[in-house]
Design a protein around this motif. Structure first.
Motif, PDB file in Angstrom:
ATOM      1  N   TYR A  20       0.856  -1.338   0.015  1.00 30.15           N
ATOM      2  CA  TYR A  20      -0.051   0.051   0.000  1.00 30.15           C
ATOM      3  C   TYR A  20       0.905   1.094   0.157  1.00 30.15           C
ATOM      4  CZ  TYR A  20      -4.105  -2.908   0.999  1.00 30.15           C
ATOM      5  OH  TYR A  20      -5.175  -3.797   0.974  1.00 30.15           O
ATOM      6  N   LYS A  21       1.905   1.183   0.748  1.00 32.50           N
ATOM      7  CA  LYS A  21       2.970   2.323   0.650  1.00 32.50           C
ATOM      8  C   LYS A  21       4.390   1.711   0.300  1.00 32.50           C
ATOM      9  CE  LYS A  21       0.597   4.182   4.872  1.00 32.50           C
ATOM     10  NZ  LYS A  21       0.169   2.997   5.681  1.00 32.50           N
ATOM     11  N   PRO A  22       5.189   2.502  -0.393  1.00 36.87           N
ATOM     12  CA  PRO A  22       6.297   2.241  -1.292  1.00 36.87           C
ATOM     13  C   PRO A  22       7.204   1.401   0.045  1.00 36.87           C
ATOM     14  CG  PRO A  22       5.735   4.107  -1.744  1.00 36.87           C
ATOM     15  CD  PRO A  22       4.627   3.871  -0.997  1.00 36.87           C
ATOM     16  N   GLY A  23       7.862   0.220  -0.310  1.00 35.04           N
ATOM     17  CA  GLY A  23       8.751  -0.475   0.540  1.00 35.04           C
ATOM     18  C   GLY A  23       8.121  -1.298   1.734  1.00 35.04           C
ATOM     19  N   LEU A  24       6.544  -1.093   1.881  1.00 41.16           N
ATOM     20  CA  LEU A  24       5.958  -1.780   2.913  1.00 41.16           C
ATOM     21  C   LEU A  24       5.095  -2.785   2.091  1.00 41.16           C
ATOM     22  CD1 LEU A  24       5.066   0.896   5.525  1.00 41.16           C
ATOM     23  CD2 LEU A  24       6.701  -0.888   6.011  1.00 41.16           C
ATOM     24  N   SER A  25       5.824  -3.987   1.917  1.00 37.75           N
ATOM     25  CA  SER A  25       4.842  -5.214   1.401  1.00 37.75           C
ATOM     26  C   SER A  25       3.964  -5.733   2.378  1.00 37.75           C
ATOM     27  CB  SER A  25       5.878  -5.952   0.943  1.00 37.75           C
ATOM     28  OG  SER A  25       6.637  -5.561  -0.385  1.00 37.75           O
ATOM     29  N   VAL A  26       2.813  -5.969   1.902  1.00 42.98           N
ATOM     30  CA  VAL A  26       1.639  -6.607   2.926  1.00 42.98           C
ATOM     31  C   VAL A  26       1.513  -7.986   2.079  1.00 42.98           C
ATOM     32  CG1 VAL A  26       0.646  -4.576   3.880  1.00 42.98           C
ATOM     33  CG2 VAL A  26      -0.489  -5.786   1.977  1.00 42.98           C
ATOM     34  N   LEU A  27       1.861  -8.150   1.091  1.00 38.42           N
ATOM     35  CA  LEU A  27       2.056  -9.570   0.455  1.00 38.42           C
ATOM     36  C   LEU A  27       3.119  -9.507  -0.388  1.00 38.42           C
ATOM     37  CD1 LEU A  27      -1.585 -10.053  -1.522  1.00 38.42           C
ATOM     38  CD2 LEU A  27      -0.784 -10.940   0.643  1.00 38.42           C
ATOM     39  N   ARG A  28       3.714 -10.923  -0.059  1.00 33.84           N
ATOM     40  CA  ARG A  28       5.283 -11.038  -0.862  1.00 33.84           C
ATOM     41  C   ARG A  28       5.331 -12.293  -1.425  1.00 33.84           C
ATOM     42  NH1 ARG A  28       8.681 -10.813   4.500  1.00 33.84           N
ATOM     43  NH2 ARG A  28       6.723 -10.950   5.593  1.00 33.84           N
ATOM     44  N   ASP A  29       5.691 -12.071  -2.822  1.00 35.98           N
ATOM     45  CA  ASP A  29       6.307 -13.248  -3.442  1.00 35.98           C
ATOM     46  C   ASP A  29       5.369 -14.560  -3.474  1.00 35.98           C
ATOM     47  OD1 ASP A  29       8.150 -14.205  -5.306  1.00 35.98           O
ATOM     48  OD2 ASP A  29       9.307 -14.981  -3.762  1.00 35.98           O
ATOM     49  N   ILE A  30       3.917 -14.257  -3.720  1.00 38.62           N
ATOM     50  CA  ILE A  30       2.977 -15.149  -3.647  1.00 38.62           C
ATOM     51  C   ILE A  30       2.818 -15.827  -4.991  1.00 38.62           C
ATOM     52  CG2 ILE A  30       0.559 -15.514  -3.162  1.00 38.62           C
ATOM     53  CD1 ILE A  30       0.911 -13.977  -0.892  1.00 38.62           C
ATOM     54  N   THR A  31       2.851 -17.245  -4.957  1.00 33.83           N
ATOM     55  CA  THR A  31       2.790 -17.914  -6.299  1.00 33.83           C
ATOM     56  C   THR A  31       1.741 -18.905  -5.979  1.00 33.83           C
ATOM     57  OG1 THR A  31       5.051 -17.580  -7.055  1.00 33.83           O
ATOM     58  CG2 THR A  31       3.903 -19.437  -8.022  1.00 33.83           C
ATOM     59  N   PHE A  32       0.879 -19.306  -6.732  1.00 36.80           N
ATOM     60  CA  PHE A  32      -0.121 -20.337  -6.544  1.00 36.80           C
ATOM     61  C   PHE A  32      -0.892 -20.592  -8.017  1.00 36.80           C
ATOM     62  CE2 PHE A  32      -2.699 -16.789  -4.897  1.00 36.80           C
ATOM     63  CZ  PHE A  32      -3.692 -16.862  -5.733  1.00 36.80           C
ATOM     64  N   SER A  33      -1.586 -21.618  -8.061  1.00 38.34           N
ATOM     65  CA  SER A  33      -2.336 -21.848  -9.265  1.00 38.34           C
ATOM     66  C   SER A  33      -3.764 -22.474  -9.115  1.00 38.34           C
ATOM     67  CB  SER A  33      -1.487 -22.771 -10.323  1.00 38.34           C
ATOM     68  OG  SER A  33      -2.457 -23.042 -11.338  1.00 38.34           O
ATOM     69  N   ILE A  34      -4.822 -21.974  -9.275  1.00 38.59           N
ATOM     70  CA  ILE A  34      -6.194 -22.683  -8.986  1.00 38.59           C
ATOM     71  C   ILE A  34      -6.831 -23.038 -10.258  1.00 38.59           C
ATOM     72  CG2 ILE A  34      -8.440 -22.049  -8.131  1.00 38.59           C
ATOM     73  CD1 ILE A  34      -7.090 -19.932  -6.528  1.00 38.59           C
ATOM     74  N   ARG A  35      -7.422 -24.200 -10.067  1.00 38.03           N
ATOM     75  CA  ARG A  35      -8.032 -24.826 -11.555  1.00 38.03           C
ATOM     76  C   ARG A  35      -9.629 -24.499 -11.383  1.00 38.03           C
ATOM     77  NH1 ARG A  35      -4.498 -28.139  -9.912  1.00 38.03           N
ATOM     78  NH2 ARG A  35      -6.066 -29.521  -8.808  1.00 38.03           N
ATOM     79  N   THR A  36     -10.186 -24.623 -12.567  1.00 44.78           N
ATOM     80  CA  THR A  36     -11.665 -24.045 -12.496  1.00 44.78           C
ATOM     81  C   THR A  36     -12.588 -25.078 -11.782  1.00 44.78           C
ATOM     82  OG1 THR A  36     -13.778 -24.006 -14.263  1.00 44.78           O
ATOM     83  CG2 THR A  36     -11.862 -25.708 -14.538  1.00 44.78           C
ATOM     84  N   GLY A  37     -13.459 -24.743 -11.044  1.00 44.77           N
ATOM     85  CA  GLY A  37     -14.325 -25.713 -10.183  1.00 44.77           C
ATOM     86  C   GLY A  37     -13.695 -26.111  -9.051  1.00 44.77           C
ATOM     87  N   GLU A  38     -12.641 -25.555  -8.584  1.00 43.22           N
ATOM     88  CA  GLU A  38     -11.996 -25.894  -7.075  1.00 43.22           C
ATOM     89  C   GLU A  38     -12.656 -24.778  -6.135  1.00 43.22           C
ATOM     90  OE1 GLU A  38      -7.519 -27.131  -6.311  1.00 43.22           O
ATOM     91  OE2 GLU A  38      -7.330 -25.532  -7.761  1.00 43.22           O
ATOM     92  N   ALA A  39     -12.601 -25.261  -5.003  1.00 41.69           N
ATOM     93  CA  ALA A  39     -12.981 -24.514  -3.737  1.00 41.69           C
ATOM     94  C   ALA A  39     -11.927 -24.248  -2.996  1.00 41.69           C
ATOM     95  CB  ALA A  39     -14.192 -25.140  -3.117  1.00 41.69           C
ATOM     96  N   ILE A  40     -11.444 -23.061  -2.898  1.00 42.17           N
ATOM     97  CA  ILE A  40     -10.228 -22.657  -2.084  1.00 42.17           C
ATOM     98  C   ILE A  40     -10.613 -21.737  -0.767  1.00 42.17           C
ATOM     99  CG2 ILE A  40      -7.973 -21.478  -2.363  1.00 42.17           C
ATOM    100  CD1 ILE A  40      -8.196 -23.788  -4.263  1.00 42.17           C
ATOM    101  N   GLY A  41     -10.129 -22.460   0.232  1.00 48.01           N
ATOM    102  CA  GLY A  41     -10.123 -21.576   1.437  1.00 48.01           C
ATOM    103  C   GLY A  41      -8.851 -20.751   1.751  1.00 48.01           C
ATOM    104  N   VAL A  42      -9.026 -19.453   2.238  1.00 46.77           N
ATOM    105  CA  VAL A  42      -8.026 -18.574   2.702  1.00 46.77           C
ATOM    106  C   VAL A  42      -7.901 -18.440   4.100  1.00 46.77           C
ATOM    107  CG1 VAL A  42      -6.696 -16.555   2.177  1.00 46.77           C
ATOM    108  CG2 VAL A  42      -7.983 -17.557   0.264  1.00 46.77           C
ATOM    109  N   VAL A  43      -7.136 -18.852   4.741  1.00 47.06           N
ATOM    110  CA  VAL A  43      -6.881 -18.759   6.395  1.00 47.06           C
ATOM    111  C   VAL A  43      -5.774 -18.013   6.813  1.00 47.06           C
ATOM    112  CG1 VAL A  43      -8.350 -20.717   6.929  1.00 47.06           C
ATOM    113  CG2 VAL A  43      -5.916 -20.997   7.126  1.00 47.06           C
ATOM    114  N   GLY A  44      -5.683 -17.243   7.770  1.00 46.46           N
ATOM    115  CA  GLY A  44      -4.488 -16.806   8.282  1.00 46.46           C
ATOM    116  C   GLY A  44      -4.873 -15.577   9.330  1.00 46.46           C
ATOM    117  N   PRO A  45      -4.085 -15.256  10.250  1.00 47.11           N
ATOM    118  CA  PRO A  45      -4.297 -14.225  11.296  1.00 47.11           C
ATOM    119  C   PRO A  45      -4.858 -12.978  10.736  1.00 47.11           C
ATOM    120  CG  PRO A  45      -1.818 -14.650  11.260  1.00 47.11           C
ATOM    121  CD  PRO A  45      -2.468 -15.704  10.024  1.00 47.11           C
ATOM    122  N   SER A  46      -5.499 -12.024  11.376  1.00 41.54           N
ATOM    123  CA  SER A  46      -5.953 -10.914  11.279  1.00 41.54           C
ATOM    124  C   SER A  46      -4.472  -9.999  10.852  1.00 41.54           C
ATOM    125  CB  SER A  46      -6.375 -10.147  12.373  1.00 41.54           C
ATOM    126  OG  SER A  46      -6.953  -9.065  12.047  1.00 41.54           O
ATOM    127  N   GLY A  47      -4.853  -9.205   9.666  1.00 43.37           N
ATOM    128  CA  GLY A  47      -3.735  -8.475   9.265  1.00 43.37           C
ATOM    129  C   GLY A  47      -2.820  -9.217   8.445  1.00 43.37           C
TER     130      GLY A  47
END
Ligand code: ADP
Length: 519
Positions: free
Chosen positions: A287-314
């Motif tokens: 959101y602010k230069p130099g302060l990454s809130v997502l880092r180097d994320i790689t994934f692949s989702i195929r059609t019809g899949e149901a994907i859950g996303v979990v993780g602590p707040s923030g």
């Protein structure tokens, strides 16, 4: 006979003059009205074209104030310009007449008058600055009031009414101070101008009298013309100050429009048939230069899949969802759908394929059907009814006074939190999406509504690609694979049963969830 003809001609002339004056009076008013409408339409269309990150920065009440009071004040610029022009013409005509009668005297007095105009410029600048502060105070007041309306329930419950009243009161007082200062300056400048011109004329006459002049009659006519001219000069000054007052409003409007346009949403034009793969390639986001809130994320989702996303707040889950929705673009890396950069995909196609249910969806002030259709004319009544059934809200709607024609509002008293969530799920499903993204749809819901939403999602499994931020065990159970996001990193991405054995955060979260706590 001749006299009566003359009288008749005079009457006709008077009538024509009256008519012309009415027409002329309407002109600036029309012009001002049209300028205001155009400014309003430019403003709202620039806002709607702006990217989500720009829209999300908008302070509440700001745009409403710009569309209302600030545009109205900007429209005054046109009126002041028209008044100023007509005063300038009259001033010049009279000055020219004075010139013919006595070039020397007229030139001396007019020259001084023009110099005075220049001399008063610092005061005019103060008018502009003071008006800019008034404009800012109006915006601050609008934002304060908008927050008051949004927070009305909490303010009442927490007994903060008095504090809120004094908060708004201080905004009102500050506005009052700026208005008084601006209006006083605006009133003072032309009066000073007029006073100085008269003093100069009198001083000039005194000098002429002292040196002795033989052409007193001609001089009397010049003075008369100059006094009249100075009245128009004062009118010109009044318009000039009025313009100075209006321009800061116009500046604010145009700079806001420019900011929106400079940050317009990128428009794609690549068509896709249907959503087959959804991939992140080394995506980072800040959101602010130099302060990454997502880092180097790689994934692949195929059609019809149901994907859950979990993780602590923030951890970055909502940010990830906003990128998936194309509301925000990766700061680096690529977001690909069917191997095509997502932002390049044709907007209309994309919007037909993707749907979203936020954690706190908003209702329109309109009927149930309008809320489900949500401006998409191509969503017919049959789709509305079938999606309402899929979202398990149909039987609730049938109990309401006018069924699908029941009017519900933004703060919809008639609609509970669970019903609102299911109505908005129906809205998301009404477009027959291929890719559905949900931000924990059951958080803060009663168990009956939670159960109904779970059932709906169960029914959708495999029929579309689903990404859901999950805080409940029941939601996780719907998912083929689960992503664990921590500190902006994709820590793990695997089927739920594998994660339980391999990921500490996930195991702890699930153990707590089994005790009824949200993940
Ligand atoms: P989650 O959904 O997992 O709770 P978010 O994606 O909302 O996490 O937030 C991730 C990080 O980004 C947090 O540190 C949050 O403070 C920050 N953040 C979220 N939205 C904004 C924003 N609009 N501007 C600046 N920082 C933000």
């Amino acid at each position: 006979m001749r006299t009566s003809a003359l009288l008749a001609a005079a009457a006709i002339l008077a009538a024509v003059r009256l008519l012309l004056q009415i027409v002329v009076a309407r002109l600036p008013a029309r012009l001002s009205g049209q300028v205001q409408s155009q400014l309003r339409e430019h403003l709202i269309s620039a806002f709607l074209q702006a990217s989500w990150s720009e829209k999300a920065k908008e302070k509440e009440g700001h745009l409403q104030e710009l569309m209302g009071g600030q545009t109205y004040q900007s429209g005054a610029a046109v009126l002041q310009l028209a008044n100023g022009l007509s005063a300038a013409l009259m001033f010049l005509t009279l000055a020219a007449s004075a010139f013919i009668l006595s070039p020397g005297v007229a030139a001396a007095v007019l020259g001084t008058a023009v110099a005075l105009f220049g001399g008063l410029r610092p005061l005019s600048r103060r008018v502009r600055n003071s008006s800019a502060s008034t404009s800012a105070a109006l915006v601050a007041q609008a934002s304060g009031v908008a927050e008051s309306v949004r927070m009305a329930e909490e303010v009442q419950v927490f007994g903060a009414t008095e504090t809120e009243r004094s908060r708004i009161s201080s905004l009102v007082q500050s506005l009052e101070m700026h208005i008084i200062r601006t209006k006083t300056l605006i009133a003072i400048v032309p009066v000073l101008y007029q006073g100085a011109v008269i003093a100069l004329i009198v001083a000039g006459l005194a000098i002429l009298y002292a040196v002795g002049t033989s052409r007193l009659a001609a001089l009397g006519a010049v003075v008369l013309l100059l006094v009249r001219a100075s009245a128009y000069g004062q009118q010109l000054q009044t318009s000039y100050q009025g313009l100075g007052e209006a321009l800061p409003y116009l500046d604010r409007l145009t700079s806001t429009i420019e900011r929106y346009l400079a940050n317009a949403q990128r428009r794609g034009d690549r068509p896709i048939d249907f959503v087959r793969t959804v991939e992140f390639e080394s995506v980072s986001f800040a959101y602010k230069p130099g302060l990454s809130v997502l880092r180097d994320i790689t994934f692949s989702i195929r059609t019809g899949e149901a994907i859950g996303v979990v993780g602590p707040s923030g951890a970055g889950k909502s940010t990830l969802v906003q990128i998936l929705l194309r509301l925000r673009e990766p700061s680096s890396g690529r977001y690909l759908v069917n191997q095509v950069t997502a932002e390049d995909i044709d907007d209309a196609t994309w919007q037909r394929k993707v749907a979203y249910l936020p954690q706190e969806p908003h209702l329109l002030a309109g009927t149930v059907a309008e809320n489900i259709r949500f401006y998409r004319d191509w969503v017919g009544d049959d789709l509305i009814a079938s999606s309402a059934k899929l979202a398990h809200i149909d039987s609730d709607i049938m109990t309401w006074a006018n069924g699908y024609h029941t009017v519900i509002g933004q703060r919809a008293d008639a609609v509970s939190g669970g019903q609102r969530q299911r109505l908005c799920l129906a809205r998301a499903l009404a477009g027959n999406p291929e890719f559905l993204i949900l931000d924990e749809p059951t958080s803060a819901l009663d168990s009956q509504s939670e159960h109904l939403i779970q059932e709906s999602l169960e029914g959708l499994r495999g029929k579309l690609t689903l990404v859901v931020i999950a805080h409940r065990l029941t939601t996780i159970r719907l998912c083929d694979r689960v992503m664990v996001i921590r500190d902006g990193l994709l820590e793990a991405f695997a089927p739920a049963e594998l994660l339980y054995g391999s990921n500490d955060f996930y195991r702890n979260a699930i153990d707590l969830a089994a005790l009824g706590r949200p993940i």
